[in-house]
Motif scaffolding. Structure first.
Motif, PDB file in Angstrom:
ATOM      1  N   ARG A 230      -3.626   5.565   0.505  1.00  0.00           N
ATOM      2  CA  ARG A 230      -3.346   6.440   2.343  1.00  0.00           C
ATOM      3  C   ARG A 230      -3.865   5.529   3.403  1.00  0.00           C
ATOM      4  O   ARG A 230      -3.709   5.096   4.535  1.00  0.00           O
ATOM      5  CB  ARG A 230      -2.927   7.961   2.001  1.00  0.00           C
ATOM      6  CG  ARG A 230      -0.997   8.264   1.316  1.00  0.00           C
ATOM      7  CD  ARG A 230      -0.343   9.041   1.441  1.00  0.00           C
ATOM      8  NE  ARG A 230      -1.997  10.533   1.751  1.00  0.00           N
ATOM      9  CZ  ARG A 230      -1.691  10.723  -0.043  1.00  0.00           C
ATOM     10  NH1 ARG A 230      -1.112  10.291  -0.906  1.00  0.00           N
ATOM     11  NH2 ARG A 230      -3.017  12.106  -0.782  1.00  0.00           N
ATOM     12  N   ASN A 231      -5.336   6.507   3.591  1.00  0.00           N
ATOM     13  CA  ASN A 231      -6.397   6.031   4.183  1.00  0.00           C
ATOM     14  C   ASN A 231      -6.278   4.144   4.894  1.00  0.00           C
ATOM     15  O   ASN A 231      -6.281   4.758   5.855  1.00  0.00           O
ATOM     16  CB  ASN A 231      -8.159   6.335   3.378  1.00  0.00           C
ATOM     17  CG  ASN A 231      -8.478   6.982   4.556  1.00  0.00           C
ATOM     18  OD1 ASN A 231      -8.550   6.999   5.950  1.00  0.00           O
ATOM     19  ND2 ASN A 231      -9.530   8.575   4.192  1.00  0.00           N
ATOM     20  N   HIS A 232      -6.301   3.613   3.429  1.00  0.00           N
ATOM     21  CA  HIS A 232      -6.012   2.474   3.950  1.00  0.00           C
ATOM     22  C   HIS A 232      -5.177   2.014   4.255  1.00  0.00           C
ATOM     23  O   HIS A 232      -4.451   1.195   5.677  1.00  0.00           O
ATOM     24  CB  HIS A 232      -6.416   1.318   2.303  1.00  0.00           C
ATOM     25  CG  HIS A 232      -7.611   1.177   2.130  1.00  0.00           C
ATOM     26  ND1 HIS A 232      -8.724   0.577   2.834  1.00  0.00           N
ATOM     27  CD2 HIS A 232      -8.565   2.034   1.914  1.00  0.00           C
ATOM     28  CE1 HIS A 232      -9.695   0.607   2.305  1.00  0.00           C
ATOM     29  NE2 HIS A 232      -9.628   1.787   1.390  1.00  0.00           N
TER      30      HIS A 232
ATOM     31  N   GLY B 160      -5.456  11.293  -8.586  1.00  0.00           N
ATOM     32  CA  GLY B 160      -4.869  11.157  -6.963  1.00  0.00           C
ATOM     33  C   GLY B 160      -5.937  10.862  -5.856  1.00  0.00           C
ATOM     34  O   GLY B 160      -5.587  10.564  -4.286  1.00  0.00           O
ATOM     35  N   ALA B 161      -7.481  10.908  -6.446  1.00  0.00           N
ATOM     36  CA  ALA B 161      -8.581  10.355  -5.546  1.00  0.00           C
ATOM     37  C   ALA B 161      -8.168   9.223  -4.735  1.00  0.00           C
ATOM     38  O   ALA B 161      -8.228   8.643  -3.907  1.00  0.00           O
ATOM     39  CB  ALA B 161      -9.267  10.040  -5.997  1.00  0.00           C
TER      40      ALA B 161
ATOM     41  N   THR C 208       3.895   5.812  -5.687  1.00  0.00           N
ATOM     42  CA  THR C 208       3.775   5.695  -6.951  1.00  0.00           C
ATOM     43  C   THR C 208       3.158   6.557  -7.550  1.00  0.00           C
ATOM     44  O   THR C 208       2.784   6.479  -8.599  1.00  0.00           O
ATOM     45  CB  THR C 208       4.289   4.311  -7.543  1.00  0.00           C
ATOM     46  OG1 THR C 208       3.361   3.516  -7.366  1.00  0.00           O
ATOM     47  CG2 THR C 208       5.778   3.918  -6.570  1.00  0.00           C
ATOM     48  N   CYS C 209       1.801   6.427  -6.911  1.00  0.00           N
ATOM     49  CA  CYS C 209       0.239   7.239  -7.657  1.00  0.00           C
ATOM     50  C   CYS C 209       0.232   7.936  -7.782  1.00  0.00           C
ATOM     51  O   CYS C 209      -1.096   9.021  -7.244  1.00  0.00           O
ATOM     52  CB  CYS C 209      -0.353   6.132  -7.317  1.00  0.00           C
ATOM     53  SG  CYS C 209      -2.157   5.879  -7.954  1.00  0.00           S
TER      54      CYS C 209
ATOM     55  N   LEU D 117       0.856  -1.462  -0.092  1.00  0.00           N
ATOM     56  CA  LEU D 117       0.121  -0.624  -0.104  1.00  0.00           C
ATOM     57  C   LEU D 117       0.865   1.583  -0.047  1.00  0.00           C
ATOM     58  O   LEU D 117       0.414   2.157  -0.867  1.00  0.00           O
ATOM     59  CB  LEU D 117      -0.684  -0.074   1.063  1.00  0.00           C
ATOM     60  CG  LEU D 117      -2.335  -0.848   0.764  1.00  0.00           C
ATOM     61  CD1 LEU D 117      -3.513  -0.161   2.784  1.00  0.00           C
ATOM     62  CD2 LEU D 117      -2.524   0.181  -0.061  1.00  0.00           C
ATOM     63  N   GLN D 118       1.826   1.686   0.385  1.00  0.00           N
ATOM     64  CA  GLN D 118       2.708   2.404   1.135  1.00  0.00           C
ATOM     65  C   GLN D 118       3.748   3.086  -0.187  1.00  0.00           C
ATOM     66  O   GLN D 118       3.599   3.922  -1.172  1.00  0.00           O
ATOM     67  CB  GLN D 118       3.688   2.071   2.007  1.00  0.00           C
ATOM     68  CG  GLN D 118       4.626   3.264   2.422  1.00  0.00           C
ATOM     69  CD  GLN D 118       4.732   3.441   3.977  1.00  0.00           C
ATOM     70  OE1 GLN D 118       5.787   2.576   3.952  1.00  0.00           O
ATOM     71  NE2 GLN D 118       4.949   4.678   4.587  1.00  0.00           N
TER      72      GLN D 118
END
Lengths: 135, 135
Positions: free
Chosen positions: B88-90, B81-82, A114-115, A108-109
């Motif tokens: 990031r939330n996850h 970005g969304a 990278t996104c 996830l990180q």
DNA sequence: ATAGAACCTCCAGTCACTGGAGGATCAAGG
DNA sequence: CCTTGATCCTCCAGTGACTGGAGGTTCTAT
């Protein structure tokens, strides 16, 4: 010896009333003694037992596991190895879950960094989680 | 392009057939295309999607979370970005879960190891759970 | 006497599946 | 062509661990 009503027990243990009745139904709590009018009454032993159950549930033990732990504890002369086995078993479960989550965290990180600022078409979120750390 | 039958998809992803049908019912998987006789057929995209779902579920994501992640990924023109924000939330979720499990692990280990070969009357497992880590 | 809090039973719903009954269809062997 | 057995279909009931609510009784305080 003031007997406790179900609402008192609920407040003392932070348990919902319906949940207490449910525990009685599935024999996790003993059948409560009743007043003449049929209301359940409890004592300090019940507070301790329900406290044990609530803590156990929060620690992830199933009601089955708790039932056997309780019935084990009611045979004070018996060997304690069975209880330890249940706990160790549960520990192994937790270890496995932690390991998986750590792998996911890494994915996830990476995905989250990278996104940045591209289009969804190039977004690695889905593939990252789809791999699920089975990398 | 050999199309996969539901059993193939089940084997490829380690998912029960009934579970695949259930995922279709709750719209976590898209409605499968069917043969003339009504059998569901799948392709490699479905394998990836179901793999994603299974991994996500094993890692503790709800079907709702998975659905929103998937639907996001299906809008390729949208700003990434969304998705990154959701990722990031996850990630924060996962961090919290890991932290909680690590605390749990510590308590469990104490509980499981301090109780070797005594009588139930002295069993630390029972006391440990009853204390619920309020040590 | 009465208001309202607390109790009772019974039942339905939640989430994420799992399993089975009863029936249709398909691929392979005789 | 026929049969056998695997695989598929739909539909429904059950699981675990609760949660919430309807409809009714009882207790307590004013």
């Amino acid at each position: 010896m003031a007997r406790l009503m179900i609402g008192d027990l609920a407040r003392r243990t932070g348990t919902k009333i319906n949940t207490i009745r449910f525990y009685e139904e599935i024999a996790l709590m003993p059948r409560a003694t009743r007043t003449d009018s049929g209301r359940r009454t409890y004592d300090e032993d019940d507070v301790r037992r329900l406290g044990f159950i609530r803590n156990g549930r929060e620690l992830g033990f199933s009601t089955d596991e708790l039932r056997s732990l309780i019935s084990l504890s009611e045979q004070p002369e018996r060997d304690c190895g069975a209880a330890a086995a249940i706990a160790r078993n549960h520990l192994a479960d937790v270890d496995a879950r932690i390991a998986r989550l750590l792998r996911l965290r890494e994915e996830l990180q990476q995905v989250a960094t990278t996104c940045e600022g591209g289009r969804m078409a190039d977004c690695r979120v889905i593939d990252g989680i789809a791999d699920g750390g089975v990398s």
